[in-house]
Design an enzyme around this catalytic site. Structure first.
Site, PDB file in Angstrom:
ATOM      1  N   GLU A   1       0.829  -1.202   0.000  1.00  0.00           N
ATOM      2  CA  GLU A   1       0.000   0.000   0.000  1.00  0.00           C
ATOM      3  C   GLU A   1       0.866   1.256   0.000  1.00  0.00           C
ATOM      4  O   GLU A   1       0.612   2.202  -0.760  1.00  0.00           O
ATOM      5  CB  GLU A   1      -0.934   0.018   1.207  1.00  0.00           C
ATOM      6  CG  GLU A   1      -1.873   1.220   1.187  1.00  0.00           C
ATOM      7  CD  GLU A   1      -2.562   1.480   2.515  1.00  0.00           C
ATOM      8  OE1 GLU A   1      -3.779   1.704   2.504  1.00  0.00           O
ATOM      9  OE2 GLU A   1      -1.865   1.465   3.556  1.00  0.00           O
TER      10      GLU A   1
ATOM     11  N   CYS B   1      -8.163   9.888   5.424  1.00  0.00           N
ATOM     12  CA  CYS B   1      -8.259   9.775   6.884  1.00  0.00           C
ATOM     13  C   CYS B   1      -6.971  10.285   7.513  1.00  0.00           C
ATOM     14  O   CYS B   1      -7.010  11.098   8.419  1.00  0.00           O
ATOM     15  CB  CYS B   1      -8.524   8.331   7.291  1.00  0.00           C
ATOM     16  SG  CYS B   1     -10.131   7.704   6.779  1.00  0.00           S
TER      17      CYS B   1
ATOM     18  N   TRP C   1      -8.304  -2.160  -0.061  1.00  0.00           N
ATOM     19  CA  TRP C   1      -9.075  -1.066  -0.653  1.00  0.00           C
ATOM     20  C   TRP C   1     -10.210  -1.570  -1.556  1.00  0.00           C
ATOM     21  O   TRP C   1     -10.916  -0.765  -2.168  1.00  0.00           O
ATOM     22  CB  TRP C   1      -8.150  -0.160  -1.472  1.00  0.00           C
ATOM     23  CG  TRP C   1      -7.346   0.811  -0.663  1.00  0.00           C
ATOM     24  CD1 TRP C   1      -6.165   0.591  -0.035  1.00  0.00           C
ATOM     25  CD2 TRP C   1      -7.672   2.187  -0.404  1.00  0.00           C
ATOM     26  NE1 TRP C   1      -5.723   1.730   0.595  1.00  0.00           N
ATOM     27  CE2 TRP C   1      -6.639   2.728   0.380  1.00  0.00           C
ATOM     28  CE3 TRP C   1      -8.744   3.008  -0.772  1.00  0.00           C
ATOM     29  CZ2 TRP C   1      -6.629   4.051   0.818  1.00  0.00           C
ATOM     30  CZ3 TRP C   1      -8.736   4.333  -0.351  1.00  0.00           C
ATOM     31  CH2 TRP C   1      -7.689   4.831   0.440  1.00  0.00           C
TER      32      TRP C   1
ATOM     33  N   TYR D   1      -4.660   9.236  -1.911  1.00  0.00           N
ATOM     34  CA  TYR D   1      -3.333   9.556  -1.379  1.00  0.00           C
ATOM     35  C   TYR D   1      -2.229   9.683  -2.427  1.00  0.00           C
ATOM     36  O   TYR D   1      -1.471  10.656  -2.425  1.00  0.00           O
ATOM     37  CB  TYR D   1      -2.933   8.505  -0.335  1.00  0.00           C
ATOM     38  CG  TYR D   1      -3.854   8.460   0.847  1.00  0.00           C
ATOM     39  CD1 TYR D   1      -3.789   9.434   1.846  1.00  0.00           C
ATOM     40  CD2 TYR D   1      -4.804   7.451   0.968  1.00  0.00           C
ATOM     41  CE1 TYR D   1      -4.638   9.397   2.933  1.00  0.00           C
ATOM     42  CE2 TYR D   1      -5.664   7.410   2.055  1.00  0.00           C
ATOM     43  CZ  TYR D   1      -5.584   8.378   3.039  1.00  0.00           C
ATOM     44  OH  TYR D   1      -6.428   8.338   4.103  1.00  0.00           O
TER      45      TYR D   1
END
Length: 318
Positions: free
Chosen positions: A62, A200, A84, A148
């Site tokens: 990730e 987040c 995900w 991200y």
């Protein structure tokens, strides 16, 4: 007792004792507190929890996905990383092109209805295969929007230019290690509608002192049982990688959380974990032949001496 597990377990106990029951977007319900900070000395070991097995390879793949600036699930699926999947799957079933069985509220229903869970798993497997092997489908439904990787590596400014925040941090550390601007921000108000899940962990900042690199990361919302152990290890790994690139040692990792919560369907799992005795922390070994962190592959990052208790399963709230 290692310090990483201890501060995490202390947080869990505090939430159970003092948290407030709150409803949430997923419909699951949480026990929540507002505002918490934890510190981890990275010199004492790599903070991968030992009171349950945390799958390190998923954390590595990730993070490398983020660092590549990628936002499509295909890379993760190619490395057997499914953390995900539900977000992309939700994008597909809510589209006009989906014509399968009703998957509304699949996260909760799959836990409560065995027949529905079988249908859900069938549709999820179909989705995964299509992302892996159908380029057109993957382009549309495998992409999670400007999450991200996009924000870290290709931030779009009001001036119309794109900015590589990770590269800026690396270059600035090398040029001016005392800088107070070693910061990456993933929260962009104009992008929220284009993100399958708004960030987040929305910002992080580095700090150099006495040849050591420290990092503080901030979270607006944090699933303590499933998410937080990943987040701690991921930012610890990011700190190790940036330190490697900049020829520094690692210092502290500091976590700052806002809405810090335990989902109602994770309480028993947390209680199980609280009964376990922490073990020695592992360490990590990076491939010294890599010149840049952007060249790292999964096999270039080795976890050494990890002997945790067994895994504790729990459902993801979507």
């Amino acid at each position: 007792m290692n310090q990483a597990d201890q501060v995490y377990l202390d947080l869990c106990q505090y939430i159970l004792a003092h948290g407030t029951k709150k409803e949430d977007r997923t419909g699951t319900g949480t026990i929540s507190i507002f505002g918490h900070q934890m510190r981890f000395n990275l010199q004492e070991g790599f903070p991968l929890l030992t009171t349950k097995r945390v799958p390190f390879k998923l954390i590595v793949s990730e993070l490398l996905w983020f660092l590549k600036g990628d936002t499509n699930l295909r890379y993760l699926l190619q490395h057997n990383n499914h953390i995900w999947d539900e977000w992309g799957f939700q994008k597909w079933i809510e589209s006009d092109e989906y014509n399968g069985p009703d998957m509304t509220n699949f996260g909760l229903r799959s836990q409560q209805d065995e027949q529905f869970n079988a249908e859900y798993q069938e549709q999820l497997n179909l989705y995964q295969e299509k992302v892996l092997h159908d380029d057109e489908f993957a382009t549309v439904y495998g992409d999670l929007g400007n999450v991200y990787g996009k924000q870290w590596r290709s931030w779009e400014g009001a001036d119309g230019k794109t900015y590589d925040q990770i590269l800026y941090i690396i270059e600035e550390i090398k040029r001016n290690p005392d800088s107070r601007r070693l910061l990456c921000n993933a929260w962009s108000a104009s992008e929220l509608e284009n993100q399958q899940l708004p960030p987040c962990h929305y910002a992080f900042q580095f700090y150099v002192n006495n040849g050591k690199l420290s990092c503080m990361f901030n979270m607006r919302s944090n699933d303590v049982f499933l998410g937080l152990p990943f987040n701690i290890a991921s930012y610890a790994l990011l700190t190790h990688l940036i330190a490697y690139e900049c020829k520094l040692e690692v210092g502290e990792l500091i976590y700052t959380g806002a809405d810090v919560h335990i989902y109602s369907n994770h309480v028993e799992q947390i209680k199980t974990q609280l009964q376990r005795e922490p073990r020695n922390l592992p360490t990590i070994k990076l491939n010294p032949e890599r010149d840049s962190i952007f060249d790292f592959e999964i096999e270039d990052i080795e976890l050494v001496g990890y002997h945790p208790h067994g895994a504790i399963k729990a459902a993801v709230a979507v």
